[in-house]
Motif scaffolding. Sequence first.
Motif, PDB file in Angstrom:
ATOM      1  N   PRO A  21       6.680 -17.058  -3.648  1.00 42.30           N
ATOM      2  CA  PRO A  21       5.259 -16.944  -4.464  1.00 42.30           C
ATOM      3  C   PRO A  21       5.049 -17.768  -5.369  1.00 42.30           C
ATOM      4  O   PRO A  21       5.879 -18.180  -6.289  1.00 42.30           O
ATOM      5  CB  PRO A  21       5.879 -15.609  -5.059  1.00 42.30           C
ATOM      6  CG  PRO A  21       6.939 -15.280  -4.077  1.00 42.30           C
ATOM      7  CD  PRO A  21       7.563 -16.366  -3.500  1.00 42.30           C
ATOM      8  N   SER A  22       3.630 -17.961  -5.579  1.00 38.80           N
ATOM      9  CA  SER A  22       3.253 -19.253  -6.830  1.00 38.80           C
ATOM     10  C   SER A  22       1.830 -18.915  -7.161  1.00 38.80           C
ATOM     11  O   SER A  22       1.118 -18.206  -6.265  1.00 38.80           O
ATOM     12  CB  SER A  22       3.506 -20.608  -6.095  1.00 38.80           C
ATOM     13  OG  SER A  22       2.682 -20.631  -4.908  1.00 38.80           O
ATOM     14  N   ILE A  23       1.670 -19.744  -8.000  1.00 41.27           N
ATOM     15  CA  ILE A  23       0.168 -19.712  -8.456  1.00 41.27           C
ATOM     16  C   ILE A  23      -0.149 -21.233  -8.123  1.00 41.27           C
ATOM     17  O   ILE A  23       0.523 -22.083  -8.442  1.00 41.27           O
ATOM     18  CB  ILE A  23       0.171 -19.656 -10.041  1.00 41.27           C
ATOM     19  CG1 ILE A  23       0.606 -18.309 -10.603  1.00 41.27           C
ATOM     20  CG2 ILE A  23      -1.293 -19.896 -10.376  1.00 41.27           C
ATOM     21  CD1 ILE A  23       0.621 -18.080 -11.931  1.00 41.27           C
ATOM     22  N   LYS A  24      -1.381 -21.180  -7.362  1.00 39.18           N
ATOM     23  CA  LYS A  24      -1.774 -22.352  -6.742  1.00 39.18           C
ATOM     24  C   LYS A  24      -3.281 -22.882  -7.353  1.00 39.18           C
ATOM     25  O   LYS A  24      -4.120 -22.088  -7.423  1.00 39.18           O
ATOM     26  CB  LYS A  24      -2.056 -22.195  -5.352  1.00 39.18           C
ATOM     27  CG  LYS A  24      -2.486 -23.705  -4.568  1.00 39.18           C
ATOM     28  CD  LYS A  24      -2.862 -23.099  -3.031  1.00 39.18           C
ATOM     29  CE  LYS A  24      -3.308 -24.092  -2.298  1.00 39.18           C
ATOM     30  NZ  LYS A  24      -3.428 -23.706  -0.892  1.00 39.18           N
ATOM     31  N   TYR A  25      -3.145 -24.285  -7.681  1.00 40.49           N
ATOM     32  CA  TYR A  25      -4.509 -24.669  -8.311  1.00 40.49           C
ATOM     33  C   TYR A  25      -4.811 -25.826  -7.251  1.00 40.49           C
ATOM     34  O   TYR A  25      -4.271 -26.772  -7.227  1.00 40.49           O
ATOM     35  CB  TYR A  25      -4.144 -25.422  -9.755  1.00 40.49           C
ATOM     36  CG  TYR A  25      -5.229 -26.121 -10.432  1.00 40.49           C
ATOM     37  CD1 TYR A  25      -6.315 -25.615 -10.508  1.00 40.49           C
ATOM     38  CD2 TYR A  25      -5.204 -27.690 -10.433  1.00 40.49           C
ATOM     39  CE1 TYR A  25      -7.526 -26.403 -10.889  1.00 40.49           C
ATOM     40  CE2 TYR A  25      -6.414 -28.105 -10.800  1.00 40.49           C
ATOM     41  CZ  TYR A  25      -7.510 -27.490 -11.243  1.00 40.49           C
ATOM     42  OH  TYR A  25      -8.487 -28.352 -11.798  1.00 40.49           O
ATOM     43  N   THR A  26      -5.992 -25.571  -6.637  1.00 36.86           N
ATOM     44  CA  THR A  26      -6.572 -26.543  -5.766  1.00 36.86           C
ATOM     45  C   THR A  26      -7.438 -27.308  -6.477  1.00 36.86           C
ATOM     46  O   THR A  26      -8.260 -26.915  -6.790  1.00 36.86           O
ATOM     47  CB  THR A  26      -7.204 -26.035  -4.445  1.00 36.86           C
ATOM     48  OG1 THR A  26      -6.256 -25.129  -3.873  1.00 36.86           O
ATOM     49  CG2 THR A  26      -7.710 -27.035  -3.483  1.00 36.86           C
ATOM     50  N   PHE A  27      -7.399 -28.819  -6.499  1.00 37.61           N
ATOM     51  CA  PHE A  27      -8.230 -29.700  -7.297  1.00 37.61           C
ATOM     52  C   PHE A  27      -8.885 -30.760  -6.218  1.00 37.61           C
ATOM     53  O   PHE A  27      -9.845 -31.381  -7.081  1.00 37.61           O
ATOM     54  CB  PHE A  27      -7.370 -30.349  -8.428  1.00 37.61           C
ATOM     55  CG  PHE A  27      -6.217 -31.243  -7.727  1.00 37.61           C
ATOM     56  CD1 PHE A  27      -6.484 -32.642  -7.235  1.00 37.61           C
ATOM     57  CD2 PHE A  27      -5.236 -30.718  -7.921  1.00 37.61           C
ATOM     58  CE1 PHE A  27      -5.348 -33.373  -7.060  1.00 37.61           C
ATOM     59  CE2 PHE A  27      -4.076 -31.339  -7.443  1.00 37.61           C
ATOM     60  CZ  PHE A  27      -4.511 -32.540  -6.843  1.00 37.61           C
ATOM     61  N   ALA A  28      -8.687 -30.610  -5.154  1.00 38.78           N
ATOM     62  CA  ALA A  28      -9.306 -31.722  -3.833  1.00 38.78           C
ATOM     63  C   ALA A  28      -8.964 -30.966  -2.814  1.00 38.78           C
ATOM     64  O   ALA A  28      -8.122 -30.242  -2.408  1.00 38.78           O
ATOM     65  CB  ALA A  28      -8.791 -33.161  -4.305  1.00 38.78           C
ATOM     66  N   PRO A  29      -9.912 -31.507  -1.930  1.00 36.94           N
ATOM     67  CA  PRO A  29      -9.400 -31.216  -0.375  1.00 36.94           C
ATOM     68  C   PRO A  29      -8.366 -31.604   0.077  1.00 36.94           C
ATOM     69  O   PRO A  29      -7.882 -32.728  -0.134  1.00 36.94           O
ATOM     70  CB  PRO A  29     -10.692 -32.055   0.534  1.00 36.94           C
ATOM     71  CG  PRO A  29     -11.671 -32.137  -0.432  1.00 36.94           C
ATOM     72  CD  PRO A  29     -11.106 -32.486  -1.874  1.00 36.94           C
ATOM     73  N   LYS A  30      -7.521 -30.489   0.463  1.00 40.26           N
ATOM     74  CA  LYS A  30      -6.241 -30.824   0.893  1.00 40.26           C
ATOM     75  C   LYS A  30      -5.083 -31.342  -0.315  1.00 40.26           C
ATOM     76  O   LYS A  30      -4.176 -31.905  -0.022  1.00 40.26           O
ATOM     77  CB  LYS A  30      -5.985 -31.831   2.190  1.00 40.26           C
ATOM     78  CG  LYS A  30      -6.629 -31.048   3.391  1.00 40.26           C
ATOM     79  CD  LYS A  30      -6.491 -32.215   4.390  1.00 40.26           C
ATOM     80  CE  LYS A  30      -7.118 -31.510   5.819  1.00 40.26           C
ATOM     81  NZ  LYS A  30      -7.002 -32.316   7.042  1.00 40.26           N
ATOM     82  N   SER A  31      -5.575 -31.244  -1.410  1.00 42.48           N
ATOM     83  CA  SER A  31      -4.670 -31.413  -2.507  1.00 42.48           C
ATOM     84  C   SER A  31      -4.703 -30.176  -3.513  1.00 42.48           C
ATOM     85  O   SER A  31      -5.491 -29.764  -4.164  1.00 42.48           O
ATOM     86  CB  SER A  31      -5.310 -32.722  -3.251  1.00 42.48           C
ATOM     87  OG  SER A  31      -5.273 -33.859  -2.557  1.00 42.48           O
ATOM     88  N   SER A  32      -3.408 -29.921  -3.849  1.00 38.82           N
ATOM     89  CA  SER A  32      -3.092 -28.725  -4.907  1.00 38.82           C
ATOM     90  C   SER A  32      -1.655 -28.893  -5.661  1.00 38.82           C
ATOM     91  O   SER A  32      -0.894 -29.941  -5.175  1.00 38.82           O
ATOM     92  CB  SER A  32      -3.091 -27.572  -4.027  1.00 38.82           C
ATOM     93  OG  SER A  32      -2.312 -27.560  -3.070  1.00 38.82           O
ATOM     94  N   ILE A  33      -1.707 -28.196  -6.600  1.00 41.34           N
ATOM     95  CA  ILE A  33      -0.410 -27.979  -7.368  1.00 41.34           C
ATOM     96  C   ILE A  33       0.021 -26.516  -7.640  1.00 41.34           C
ATOM     97  O   ILE A  33      -0.883 -25.932  -7.540  1.00 41.34           O
ATOM     98  CB  ILE A  33      -0.540 -28.659  -8.769  1.00 41.34           C
ATOM     99  CG1 ILE A  33      -0.766 -30.072  -8.692  1.00 41.34           C
ATOM    100  CG2 ILE A  33       0.751 -28.245  -9.515  1.00 41.34           C
ATOM    101  CD1 ILE A  33      -1.149 -30.755 -10.087  1.00 41.34           C
TER     102      ILE A  33
END
Length: 113
Positions: A32-44
């Motif tokens: 379980p996590s919080i996901k930040y997507t900043f570009a296509p196919k890239s996330s933290i």
Amino acid sequence: MGQEKAVKGSLFEGIVVAGYADHGGYINCTGPSIKYTFAPKSSILFGFMPSLKLREDKVDAGKPKNSLITPTLGLGLTAVFRHMAIQLPAFYNAKTSTSDGKWKLGIGMGYKF
């Protein structure tokens, strides 16, 4: 079409990571996590990491030692770029009669399926 930046919750991302922490190795998957997507196919991701720690204790003869494989739960960051993942986990080692309880940092690399 560009992908918008978004923050959302995630239960499982299909990421498997192997790395080094606390004088031993670990294998985990992101939980379980919080996901930040900043570009296509890239996330933290920031979240929990169900893990298996692989570490052999170096103790004197006749004294008890821990198991080679220990299940544990980590907490930390995972950066994903296409199928490559880089992880910075932290694992808590509980207090014992010979050492204080401390957080141990690690680093790992993995693959997103």
